[in-house]
Structure formats: C-alpha cells, structure tokens
Design an enzyme around this catalytic site. Structure first.
Site, short mmCIF file in Angstrom:
data_model
loop_
_atom_site.label_atom_id
_atom_site.label_comp_id
_atom_site.label_asym_id
_atom_site.label_seq_id
_atom_site.Cartn_x
_atom_site.Cartn_y
_atom_site.Cartn_z
N HIS A 95 -14.54 14.68 22.07
CA HIS A 95 -14.66 13.25 22.48
C HIS A 95 -15.13 12.42 21.21
O HIS A 95 -14.55 11.39 21.13
CB HIS A 95 -15.86 13.35 23.39
CG HIS A 95 -16.21 11.83 23.79
ND1 HIS A 95 -15.50 11.31 24.81
CD2 HIS A 95 -17.48 10.73 23.52
CE1 HIS A 95 -15.97 9.99 25.02
NE2 HIS A 95 -17.02 9.84 23.95
N TYR A 96 -15.50 13.02 20.43
CA TYR A 96 -15.91 12.11 19.19
C TYR A 96 -14.71 11.82 18.46
O TYR A 96 -14.20 10.65 17.90
CB TYR A 96 -16.91 12.94 18.19
CG TYR A 96 -17.04 12.72 16.85
CD1 TYR A 96 -17.71 11.54 16.58
CD2 TYR A 96 -16.29 13.33 16.01
CE1 TYR A 96 -17.86 11.05 14.98
CE2 TYR A 96 -16.42 13.08 14.59
CZ TYR A 96 -17.15 11.83 14.25
OH TYR A 96 -17.33 11.27 12.92
N LEU A 97 -13.78 13.00 18.45
CA LEU A 97 -12.67 12.75 17.52
C LEU A 97 -11.69 11.65 18.10
O LEU A 97 -10.97 10.96 17.67
CB LEU A 97 -11.74 14.01 17.15
CG LEU A 97 -12.67 15.11 16.41
CD1 LEU A 97 -11.89 16.18 16.17
CD2 LEU A 97 -12.66 14.32 14.99
N LYS A 137 -13.11 8.11 17.41
CA LYS A 137 -12.47 7.95 15.99
C LYS A 137 -11.07 7.28 15.98
O LYS A 137 -10.57 6.50 15.22
CB LYS A 137 -12.86 8.84 15.08
CG LYS A 137 -14.27 9.27 14.71
CD LYS A 137 -14.85 8.18 13.99
CE LYS A 137 -16.26 8.24 13.54
NZ LYS A 137 -16.74 7.25 12.62
#
Length: 213
Positions: free
Chosen positions: A125-127, A130
């Site tokens: 999810h973070y990537l 980003k």
C-alpha cells in the site's frame, strides 16, 4: 535559491535542512506540522513554516524557488494516513508548486514504487501511494527529479553511491545522510532534470554518480 523542504522534521528531512544550510548556495525553508518544532528548525539554520499536508498549505510556497518533498506518514500509522500524506499530500504539494509558478520539484520516493505488486504485503500500500504521487509529478510539467533509495539506515554518510534508473541488485542500503546529500545535489545538477532513478551506497562519489544517471 530558496528551497522548501516538506517533511523537514523527519529523520531525512532534518538532514536535508543541514545539507542545504551547509551548502551556502541555498536558503532553507522548513515546513513542519507543529509549532513545537520551530525552535529545532531555527537551530538548524532554516526558516520554519507551520503547515499540515492534510489541510491547505499553499501559503508556504511563497517566495520559494524549489521544493524537496521528504514527508512520510511513518511506519506506525495505518493505510489511511499513508494515503493522506504520502499520496494525497504529495499531490497537493505538486499542484501548489504549479499554481505558484515554481519549476523545480525533487521527490524523495522509494525503491519499488514502480513495482508495488511484487512487494511484501506490508509495504504494498505504501509503495502504491508513492507510485501514484510519482506519476502525478511526472505528468505535472514541472522540472522534476524522483529519487528512489533502497533500505534507509542511520549513521555517517559515505559520500559514495550507485545511481541508476534501475539497480539490478536491490538488496543493499543507503544512509539517510547520503540520501540528503543526493537530494541537495540534484537541485543544480542538470543531468538529474526530468529523471527518475534509484540509489544505494556504492563506490562512486555522489556528484560523479549524478552526472551519469
């Protein structure tokens, strides 16, 4: 050059402020979220500006020539905060930069932002967040540089890196201090304009590596 650092109170953000101040070529403006962080930024030699990525922070872009975005939601927050800060906050910063007539925008992204589906579930999810912010910057028309470091570690910088659009062996790491030096060096290094690249600690001096990227 008046440089706005968004996320200046974070580990890497503070090092970027110090790098800018030590360069003598730039004046650092530090966007922070809490008034209690003002003294720390002034001690580093930056002009603190209080703003919240989840609100309207367009006013911090006044009298700014370039932006270095280093903000992140942090590992202790959930997916909603990651979306609000790492994606939506970054997108708002890009749009505000365009509205204010800025040209130079440097994004601290992450290795794997272009391939989030193959990342471990904990970071996917973070990537993705980003990656969406990076794509917005790519399409913004701004003079961008997107820097994607590998695993970040604390400690003294080496001053030497490997930099490439895609590093085959991504298992290495890079010190936050070296990342900060890369972000600062990108401000004036024309070979990094309109480029996206990955970095790890390596054997080539930072300035030389960026000229080849």
């Amino acid at each position: 050059m008046n440089v706005l650092v968004i996320g200046a109170s974070g580990k890497t953000g503070k090092l970027v402020i110090s790098s800018l101040v030590n360069s003598s070529q730039h004046f650092a403006k530090a966007m922070i979220r809490k008034a209690g962080q003002i003294d720390a930024m002034e001690e580093l030699g930056a002009k603190p500006l209080v703003g919240d990525l989840e609100e309207d922070f367009s006013y911090v872009f006044d009298e700014v020539n370039a932006v270095i975005f280093t903000a992140g939601s942090g590992s202790s927050t959930g997916p909603d905060k990651t979306t609000a800060v790492d994606e939506e906050g970054a997108i708002k910063a890009i749009d505000f930069a365009k509205e204010k007539g800025l040209d130079r925008f440097i994004m601290l992204s992450s290795m794997g932002a272009d391939t989030p589906s193959i990342a471990p579930n904990a970071t996917e999810h973070y990537l993705k967040a980003k990656g969406r912010a990076d794509q917005h910057l790519l399409e913004s028309g701004l003079n961008y540089t997107i820097v994607r470091p590998g695993a970040l570690v604390d400690g003294e910088g080496t001053g030497k890196i490997i930099a490439s659009p895609s590093i085959p062996d991504k298992s290495g790491s890079i010190t936050r201090e070296d990342v900060a030096e890369v972000l600062t060096a990108c401000l004036n290094e024309t070979e990094t304009y309109h480029k996206t690249f990955e970095i790890l600690n390596g054997d080539t001096p930072i300035d030389e590596a960026l000229k080849r990227v």
